[in-house]
Design a protein around this motif. Structure first.
Motif, PDB file in Angstrom:
ATOM      1  N   SER A   1       0.838  -1.213   0.000  1.00 40.18           N
ATOM      2  CA  SER A   1       0.000   0.000   0.000  1.00 40.18           C
ATOM      3  C   SER A   1       0.865   1.252   0.000  1.00 40.18           C
ATOM      4  CB  SER A   1      -0.925   0.004   1.224  1.00 40.18           C
ATOM      5  OG  SER A   1      -1.833  -1.073   1.178  1.00 40.18           O
ATOM      6  N   ARG A   2       1.914   1.231   0.832  1.00 39.42           N
ATOM      7  CA  ARG A   2       2.825   2.378   0.865  1.00 39.42           C
ATOM      8  C   ARG A   2       3.522   2.561  -0.484  1.00 39.42           C
ATOM      9  NH1 ARG A   2       8.037   1.452   3.839  1.00 39.42           N
ATOM     10  NH2 ARG A   2       6.625   0.427   5.324  1.00 39.42           N
ATOM     11  N   PHE A   3       3.911   1.455  -1.087  1.00 35.23           N
ATOM     12  CA  PHE A   3       4.611   1.517  -2.375  1.00 35.23           C
ATOM     13  C   PHE A   3       3.691   2.095  -3.448  1.00 35.23           C
ATOM     14  CE2 PHE A   3       6.075  -0.516  -6.377  1.00 35.23           C
ATOM     15  CZ  PHE A   3       7.355   0.011  -6.423  1.00 35.23           C
ATOM     16  N   GLU A   4       2.434   1.647  -3.459  1.00 39.37           N
ATOM     17  CA  GLU A   4       1.475   2.157  -4.443  1.00 39.37           C
ATOM     18  C   GLU A   4       1.244   3.649  -4.245  1.00 39.37           C
ATOM     19  OE1 GLU A   4      -1.968  -0.238  -3.983  1.00 39.37           O
ATOM     20  OE2 GLU A   4      -1.039  -2.047  -4.845  1.00 39.37           O
ATOM     21  N   SER A   5       1.210   4.072  -2.985  1.00 37.61           N
ATOM     22  CA  SER A   5       1.013   5.498  -2.697  1.00 37.61           C
ATOM     23  C   SER A   5       2.195   6.326  -3.215  1.00 37.61           C
ATOM     24  CB  SER A   5       0.838   5.712  -1.202  1.00 37.61           C
ATOM     25  OG  SER A   5       0.765   7.085  -0.881  1.00 37.61           O
ATOM     26  N   LEU A   6       3.390   5.825  -2.967  1.00 41.26           N
ATOM     27  CA  LEU A   6       4.596   6.537  -3.421  1.00 41.26           C
ATOM     28  C   LEU A   6       4.650   6.596  -4.943  1.00 41.26           C
ATOM     29  CD1 LEU A   6       7.190   4.998  -0.926  1.00 41.26           C
ATOM     30  CD2 LEU A   6       6.306   7.348  -0.916  1.00 41.26           C
ATOM     31  N   ILE A   7       4.291   5.483  -5.593  1.00 45.59           N
ATOM     32  CA  ILE A   7       4.279   5.469  -7.060  1.00 45.59           C
ATOM     33  C   ILE A   7       3.235   6.463  -7.580  1.00 45.59           C
ATOM     34  CG2 ILE A   7       3.690   4.066  -9.081  1.00 45.59           C
ATOM     35  CD1 ILE A   7       6.444   3.471  -7.969  1.00 45.59           C
ATOM     36  N   GLY A   8       2.102   6.550  -6.896  1.00 48.78           N
ATOM     37  CA  GLY A   8       1.065   7.512  -7.294  1.00 48.78           C
ATOM     38  C   GLY A   8       1.566   8.938  -7.184  1.00 48.78           C
ATOM     39  N   GLN A   9       2.299   9.243  -6.103  1.00 51.74           N
ATOM     40  CA  GLN A   9       2.852  10.588  -5.947  1.00 51.74           C
ATOM     41  C   GLN A   9       3.849  10.901  -7.056  1.00 51.74           C
ATOM     42  OE1 GLN A   9       4.297  11.407  -1.920  1.00 51.74           O
ATOM     43  NE2 GLN A   9       2.943   9.773  -1.146  1.00 51.74           N
ATOM     44  N   ALA A  10       4.668   9.908  -7.390  1.00 54.61           N
ATOM     45  CA  ALA A  10       5.654  10.122  -8.464  1.00 54.61           C
ATOM     46  C   ALA A  10       4.943  10.349  -9.786  1.00 54.61           C
ATOM     47  CB  ALA A  10       6.594   8.918  -8.554  1.00 54.61           C
ATOM     48  N   ALA A  11       3.845   9.624 -10.015  1.00 57.53           N
ATOM     49  CA  ALA A  11       3.093   9.774 -11.267  1.00 57.53           C
ATOM     50  C   ALA A  11       2.465  11.168 -11.353  1.00 57.53           C
ATOM     51  CB  ALA A  11       2.015   8.699 -11.356  1.00 57.53           C
ATOM     52  N   ASN A  12       2.005  11.707 -10.237  1.00 58.12           N
ATOM     53  CA  ASN A  12       1.426  13.053 -10.236  1.00 58.12           C
ATOM     54  C   ASN A  12       2.472  14.094 -10.631  1.00 58.12           C
ATOM     55  OD1 ASN A  12      -1.136  12.248  -9.477  1.00 58.12           O
ATOM     56  ND2 ASN A  12      -0.696  12.397  -7.271  1.00 58.12           N
ATOM     57  N   HIS A  13       3.663  13.966 -10.092  1.00 56.46           N
ATOM     58  CA  HIS A  13       4.732  14.891 -10.468  1.00 56.46           C
ATOM     59  C   HIS A  13       5.007  14.812 -11.967  1.00 56.46           C
ATOM     60  CE1 HIS A  13       6.053  16.453  -6.571  1.00 56.46           C
ATOM     61  NE2 HIS A  13       5.853  15.243  -6.061  1.00 56.46           N
ATOM     62  N   SER A  14       5.027  13.591 -12.485  1.00 55.71           N
ATOM     63  CA  SER A  14       5.329  13.418 -13.905  1.00 55.71           C
ATOM     64  C   SER A  14       4.225  14.003 -14.776  1.00 55.71           C
ATOM     65  CB  SER A  14       5.511  11.917 -14.216  1.00 55.71           C
ATOM     66  OG  SER A  14       6.621  11.390 -13.504  1.00 55.71           O
ATOM     67  N   ARG A  15       2.968  13.810 -14.372  1.00 54.01           N
ATOM     68  CA  ARG A  15       1.853  14.334 -15.167  1.00 54.01           C
ATOM     69  C   ARG A  15       1.869  15.857 -15.196  1.00 54.01           C
ATOM     70  NH1 ARG A  15      -1.118   9.927 -12.947  1.00 54.01           N
ATOM     71  NH2 ARG A  15      -1.734  11.222 -11.146  1.00 54.01           N
ATOM     72  N   GLN A  16       2.373  16.454 -14.119  1.00 54.37           N
ATOM     73  CA  GLN A  16       2.447  17.915 -14.059  1.00 54.37           C
ATOM     74  C   GLN A  16       3.709  18.456 -14.715  1.00 54.37           C
ATOM     75  OE1 GLN A  16       2.113  18.880  -9.899  1.00 54.37           O
ATOM     76  NE2 GLN A  16       0.087  17.886  -9.694  1.00 54.37           N
ATOM     77  N   GLY A  17       4.489  17.536 -15.285  1.00 53.88           N
ATOM     78  CA  GLY A  17       5.702  17.954 -15.972  1.00 53.88           C
ATOM     79  C   GLY A  17       6.840  18.289 -15.035  1.00 53.88           C
ATOM     80  N   ASN A  18       6.735  17.845 -13.798  1.00 55.01           N
ATOM     81  CA  ASN A  18       7.784  18.130 -12.827  1.00 55.01           C
ATOM     82  C   ASN A  18       8.646  16.879 -12.587  1.00 55.01           C
ATOM     83  OD1 ASN A  18       6.739  20.752 -12.388  1.00 55.01           O
ATOM     84  ND2 ASN A  18       5.227  19.915 -10.918  1.00 55.01           N
ATOM     85  N   PRO A  19       9.899  17.084 -12.299  1.00 57.24           N
ATOM     86  CA  PRO A  19      10.738  15.925 -11.978  1.00 57.24           C
ATOM     87  C   PRO A  19      10.328  15.327 -10.629  1.00 57.24           C
ATOM     88  CG  PRO A  19      11.955  17.951 -11.567  1.00 57.24           C
ATOM     89  CD  PRO A  19      10.661  18.358 -12.250  1.00 57.24           C
ATOM     90  N   VAL A  20      10.543  14.053 -10.481  1.00 60.34           N
ATOM     91  CA  VAL A  20      10.221  13.380  -9.209  1.00 60.34           C
ATOM     92  C   VAL A  20      11.288  13.771  -8.197  1.00 60.34           C
ATOM     93  CG1 VAL A  20       9.922  11.164  -8.046  1.00 60.34           C
ATOM     94  CG2 VAL A  20       9.158  11.454 -10.424  1.00 60.34           C
ATOM     95  N   PRO A  21      10.901  14.337  -7.057  1.00 60.57           N
ATOM     96  CA  PRO A  21      11.876  14.767  -6.053  1.00 60.57           C
ATOM     97  C   PRO A  21      12.786  13.606  -5.613  1.00 60.57           C
ATOM     98  CG  PRO A  21       9.692  15.596  -5.527  1.00 60.57           C
ATOM     99  CD  PRO A  21       9.519  14.614  -6.644  1.00 60.57           C
ATOM    100  N   GLN A  22      14.027  13.925  -5.337  1.00 61.52           N
ATOM    101  CA  GLN A  22      14.992  12.916  -4.948  1.00 61.52           C
ATOM    102  C   GLN A  22      14.570  12.146  -3.694  1.00 61.52           C
ATOM    103  OE1 GLN A  22      17.601  11.979  -6.761  1.00 61.52           O
ATOM    104  NE2 GLN A  22      17.956  10.338  -5.272  1.00 61.52           N
ATOM    105  N   PRO A  23      14.062  12.822  -2.662  1.00 59.70           N
ATOM    106  CA  PRO A  23      13.614  12.065  -1.480  1.00 59.70           C
ATOM    107  C   PRO A  23      12.522  11.051  -1.805  1.00 59.70           C
ATOM    108  CG  PRO A  23      13.852  14.387  -0.948  1.00 59.70           C
ATOM    109  CD  PRO A  23      13.966  14.282  -2.434  1.00 59.70           C
TER     110      PRO A  23
END
Length: 207
Positions: free
Chosen positions: A135-157
């Protein structure tokens, strides 16, 4: 090494006295190991041997009395007999331990059930951890996908968290696989013990 052997021979001859001074023999067994003694064991007499002098030199060499093929066959036969005898001794030791550990079939059955219960409890805990980490992994992947959809790089942390969570998930799944394998081995071992216990005690109860 040669000096040590000669010194050993001299000590043997000195201890044996002058009567046996010319009666030290050297022979090789079926495993290729060299032996020394005041006489050659009958089972090795046909293999050939050497009689050694007080200084360790060869005074007489007796060649094998049998053709090489027969010597090889006899060595292999003796080696197989030795292996079987060793297996028999090992089995006897295991049998004694089995009878000393369990006082009845029911003891064995109870042990099997207890260990299976313990393994199942561990499996439940690991599966719960897997679900939480997934569940945590899916949440983190979802956050990374949101950054990508907004054209932003995925934060290093966030990238680091995704990598750490992925590794944790792999470890948990590996632990689960190892536990399943342990369960199988434990069940097979205890069922084999139960069968052996019945053979040793003459019992034919169905657990």
């Amino acid at each position: 090494m040669v000096m040590k052997i000669r010194l050993l021979l001299l000590l043997m001859l000195t201890a044996a006295g002058p009567v046996l001074a010319q009666s030290v023999y050297r022979w090789v067994d079926e495993n290729g190991e060299t032996h020394y003694g005041q006489s050659v064991p009958p089972e090795f007499a046909d293999y050939g041997y050497e009689r050694l002098g007080p200084d360790g030199t060869v005074r007489e060499r007796v060649e094998p009395a049998l053709p090489p093929e027969e010597l090889k066959r006899r060595r292999e036969l003796r080696a197989e007999q030795a292996r079987q005898e060793a297996e028999q001794r090992t089995q006897q030791t295991r049998d004694r331990m089995l009878l000393a550990t369990y006082s009845s079939e029911q003891d064995l059955i109870d042990t099997l059930e207890t260990q299976m219960t313990s393994i199942n409890s561990q499996r439940t805990s690991i599966r719960m951890a897997v679900n939480l980490v997934e569940s945590r992994f899916e949440s983190l992947i979802g956050q990374a996908a949101n950054h990508s959809r907004q054209g932003n790089p995925v934060p290093q942390p966030l990238q680091a968290s995704i990598s750490e969570t992925r590794d944790e998930l792999r470890r948990l799944r590996s632990d689960l696989d190892a536990l399943n394998q342990r369960e199988e081995r434990t069940r097979e071992r205890l069922l084999a013990d139960l069968e052996r216990y019945r053979a040793l005690t003459g019992s034919a109860e169905d657990g």
